[in-house]
Design a protein around this motif. Sequence first.
Motif, PDB file in Angstrom:
ATOM      1  N   ARG A  31       0.355 -21.687 102.809  1.00  0.00           N
ATOM      2  CA  ARG A  31       1.474 -21.281 101.962  1.00  0.00           C
ATOM      3  C   ARG A  31       2.707 -21.039 102.819  1.00  0.00           C
ATOM      4  N   MET A  32       3.773 -21.746 102.499  1.00  0.00           N
ATOM      5  CA  MET A  32       5.054 -21.556 103.163  1.00  0.00           C
ATOM      6  C   MET A  32       6.029 -20.961 102.156  1.00  0.00           C
ATOM      7  N   TYR A  68      11.666 -18.606 111.594  1.00  0.00           N
ATOM      8  CA  TYR A  68      11.502 -19.950 112.151  1.00  0.00           C
ATOM      9  C   TYR A  68      10.155 -20.092 112.862  1.00  0.00           C
ATOM     10  N   THR A  69       9.795 -19.089 113.671  1.00  0.00           N
ATOM     11  CA  THR A  69       8.509 -19.127 114.377  1.00  0.00           C
ATOM     12  C   THR A  69       7.358 -19.167 113.387  1.00  0.00           C
ATOM     13  N   ARG A  70       7.429 -18.328 112.350  1.00  0.00           N
ATOM     14  CA  ARG A  70       6.385 -18.297 111.329  1.00  0.00           C
ATOM     15  C   ARG A  70       6.291 -19.624 110.594  1.00  0.00           C
ATOM     16  N   ALA A  71       7.434 -20.184 110.233  1.00  0.00           N
ATOM     17  CA  ALA A  71       7.448 -21.438 109.482  1.00  0.00           C
ATOM     18  C   ALA A  71       6.856 -22.581 110.287  1.00  0.00           C
ATOM     19  N   ARG A  72       7.210 -22.664 111.585  1.00  0.00           N
ATOM     20  CA  ARG A  72       6.686 -23.738 112.425  1.00  0.00           C
ATOM     21  C   ARG A  72       5.169 -23.628 112.596  1.00  0.00           C
ATOM     22  N   ARG A  73       4.658 -22.401 112.717  1.00  0.00           N
ATOM     23  CA  ARG A  73       3.212 -22.213 112.844  1.00  0.00           C
ATOM     24  C   ARG A  73       2.486 -22.635 111.579  1.00  0.00           C
ATOM     25  N   ARG A  74       3.059 -22.305 110.452  1.00  0.00           N
ATOM     26  CA  ARG A  74       2.435 -22.692 109.189  1.00  0.00           C
ATOM     27  C   ARG A  74       2.457 -24.202 109.007  1.00  0.00           C
ATOM     28  N   LEU A  75       3.568 -24.813 109.348  1.00  0.00           N
ATOM     29  CA  LEU A  75       3.686 -26.261 109.247  1.00  0.00           C
ATOM     30  C   LEU A  75       2.694 -26.945 110.190  1.00  0.00           C
ATOM     31  N   ALA A  76       2.577 -26.442 111.407  1.00  0.00           N
ATOM     32  CA  ALA A  76       1.646 -27.009 112.372  1.00  0.00           C
ATOM     33  C   ALA A  76       0.202 -26.856 111.899  1.00  0.00           C
ATOM     34  N   GLY A  77      -0.108 -25.712 111.305  1.00  0.00           N
ATOM     35  CA  GLY A  77      -1.458 -25.488 110.798  1.00  0.00           C
ATOM     36  C   GLY A  77      -1.842 -26.486 109.724  1.00  0.00           C
ATOM     37  N   ALA A  78      -0.901 -26.772 108.828  1.00  0.00           N
ATOM     38  CA  ALA A  78      -1.167 -27.743 107.770  1.00  0.00           C
ATOM     39  C   ALA A  78      -1.389 -29.141 108.344  1.00  0.00           C
TER      40      ALA A  78
END
Length: 260
Positions: A31-32, A68-78
């Motif tokens: 979830r983003m 930004y850090t949180r968003a990139r981690r979530r995107l990378a996880g997906a």
Amino acid sequence: MGRVTKARRVCAMPLYARFAPQPDEAKAPVRMEIEDYECIRLMDYLGLTQEECAVQMGVARTTVQGIYTRARRRLAGALVEGRPLQIAGGNFELCPQQGHGCGQSRCLPQPHTAGGASMDVPPDLSATKGRILMRLAIPYDNGQVFQHFGRSEQFKIYEVADGAIESTHVLENNGEGHGALVTLLQQEHVDVLICGGIGVGAQNALKAAGIRFYGGVQGEADKAAADFLAARLAYDPAVHCEHHGEGHGHGHGHGCHHQA
């Protein structure tokens, strides 16, 4: 009672709110939040700095760093785990100027202060019928998008008002090198550049001048301008140019590449 977290300003809701791997396996989605998406859009898609992103979203720069850090981690996880990505919820508010910005879902920044001094902000010109809201430039050669920015001899300038092209003219380059070209575009009050190949030095100069650019574009210049205004321009956000001696003299040869 805890401190209420300030809502993050976003220009518009995402057009696409769910992405899934192929085949779409039964895995828990990542979830983003809406403000995560907005931070990625502003910084990775539009190329804004953290400071510019913070102004745009109406929050502190440290807040943007965290988002930004949180968003990139979530995107990378997906991507790495092959999980569906959902964009929804969060702590955000839609920009009050939604629909009155530059036509690319990026509204004009709100007035702000720094060190107690009022900062200059572009006025909202959208209410004035026929006013020029944007100047768009394209390196131009015989009707086509010229493919080497640093050797451009002409630019076609498009004056845009109310989301439509009001007038055009061809601008001759009287200088040499990307530094002179960026200065020329600044003097013409250009807001956006659409181009083919463009080197790192020119990209940095454009960013410093506050001119947004979209590289890797080919074909007819007029069609590229129309596609940009219709938000369907095909461009390469990772475009680069390794032409040796960029900006030294003119000519129509180029050695530009578009990264996959």
